[in-house]
Design a protein around this motif. Structure first.
Motif, short mmCIF file in Angstrom:
data_model
loop_
_atom_site.label_atom_id
_atom_site.label_comp_id
_atom_site.label_asym_id
_atom_site.label_seq_id
_atom_site.Cartn_x
_atom_site.Cartn_y
_atom_site.Cartn_z
N HIS A 80 -2.83 -9.65 -1.78
CA HIS A 80 -2.58 -11.02 -2.23
C HIS A 80 -2.57 -11.98 -1.05
CE1 HIS A 80 -1.95 -10.86 -6.56
NE2 HIS A 80 -1.47 -9.65 -6.38
N TRP A 81 -2.06 -11.54 0.09
CA TRP A 81 -2.08 -12.40 1.28
C TRP A 81 -3.52 -12.68 1.70
CZ3 TRP A 81 -0.27 -15.88 4.34
CH2 TRP A 81 -0.82 -16.04 5.61
N LEU A 88 -8.22 -12.46 -5.43
CA LEU A 88 -6.86 -12.62 -5.92
C LEU A 88 -6.36 -14.01 -5.53
CD1 LEU A 88 -5.41 -9.18 -4.76
CD2 LEU A 88 -6.23 -9.77 -7.05
N SER A 89 -5.36 -14.47 -6.24
CA SER A 89 -4.79 -15.77 -5.90
C SER A 89 -3.96 -15.66 -4.63
CB SER A 89 -3.91 -16.27 -7.05
OG SER A 89 -2.85 -15.35 -7.30
N TRP A 90 -4.00 -16.69 -3.80
CA TRP A 90 -3.23 -16.71 -2.56
C TRP A 90 -1.81 -17.19 -2.85
CZ3 TRP A 90 -8.44 -17.39 -2.14
CH2 TRP A 90 -9.08 -16.78 -1.07
N ASP A 117 -8.71 -7.65 -3.15
CA ASP A 117 -8.32 -6.26 -3.29
C ASP A 117 -9.54 -5.38 -3.03
OD1 ASP A 117 -7.57 -3.72 -4.13
OD2 ASP A 117 -6.39 -4.45 -5.82
N GLN A 165 -0.54 -4.04 -2.20
CA GLN A 165 -0.60 -5.19 -3.11
C GLN A 165 -0.21 -6.48 -2.41
OE1 GLN A 165 1.91 -3.97 -6.37
NE2 GLN A 165 0.36 -2.62 -7.24
N THR A 166 0.83 -6.42 -1.58
CA THR A 166 1.27 -7.62 -0.85
C THR A 166 0.18 -8.10 0.10
OG1 THR A 166 3.59 -6.93 -0.99
CG2 THR A 166 3.03 -8.55 0.70
#
Length: 235
Positions: free
Chosen positions: A21-22, A33-35, A26, A17-18
């Motif tokens: 997001h980075w 996903l939002s940065w 996904d 998940q980390t």
């Protein structure tokens, strides 16, 4: 269509998940996903510097992307993938660290991990019958003039220059980062992944990724636990 055999953690794992997001994507749901806000980098710059790993999804390469060989079907590949996952026992990488490989940043084992090296070698050999030969264009994209003689031989024979003793397991977090940006990138990634660095990494799952057409984002097609029979988990 191309397939790849990768190490990947489950979709709900904290590291998955980390990293998603980075990277801003996904690979399990193929969704943007939002940065995280990184003022020192700037949004557009961060998007550009993570474009390559974003397309491939967060993973560690075991068998590099390949098209299916003539006479082989996706069903054949899935059956072999099931068998392979069931035969390999799960293990632990004692410690992972943030590392710079040339202009790229990645998470890597802190020291050599024989079980991980063995897993990659077995994957390269086991799935070689499913790999179609590389085209001249594919070979050219690897810039063979920059490779060593042995790496060129591996590229021709196995479809990837970094196998066997040339293998270096890494989970890529950036594309090439300009020299002047590398210090702030290292600082940013150190903070973003400090929860995971210096700690063990469980290698208990293996993934089959798929690229529907050249240039498309790779997605997780199947994620299976290592060791023993288990019901297929389709992403």
């Amino acid at each position: 269509m191309r397939y790849a055999i990768y190490f990947a953690l489950p979709a709900d794992d904290r590291l998955t998940q980390t990293a998603a997001h980075w990277l801003g994507r996904d690979a399990f749901i193929d969704g943007a996903l939002s940065w995280p806000e990184v003022p020192a980098l700037g949004r557009e710059n961060q998007m550009a510097l993570t474009a390559d790993p974003r397309r491939y999804g967060f993973h560690g390469t075991l068998k590099a992307p390949f098209e299916l060989a003539e006479g082989k079907s996706e069903a054949d590949l899935l059956a072999a993938f099931d068998e392979f996952a069931a035969e390999i026992e799960a293990f632990e990488v004692p410690r992972i660290v943030l590392h710079q490989i040339g202009p790229f940043f990645a998470l890597v084992p802190a020291e050599d991990c024989p079980p991980l090296r063995s897993l990659a070698e077995q994957a390269v050999r086991r799935f070689e019958p499913f790999r179609a030969p590389l085209s001249d264009a594919d070979i050219a994209r690897r810039n063979p003039e920059r490779l060593t003689r042995r790496q060129r031989e591996y590229l021709t024979t196995w479809g990837y220059p970094y196998v066997f003793e040339e293998f270096q397991f890494h989970m890529t977090l950036t594309g090439p980062v300009p020299k002047e940006t590398q210090p702030v990138m290292r600082e940013t990634l150190t903070a973003a992944f400090e929860e995971f660095t210096g700690k063990p990494l469980d290698v208990a799952t293996i993934a089959l990724f798929v690229e529907p057409h050249r240039g498309a984002p790779f997605t997780v097609y199947s994620l299976l636990p290592l060791g023993g029979a288990s019901e297929r988990k389709i992403a």
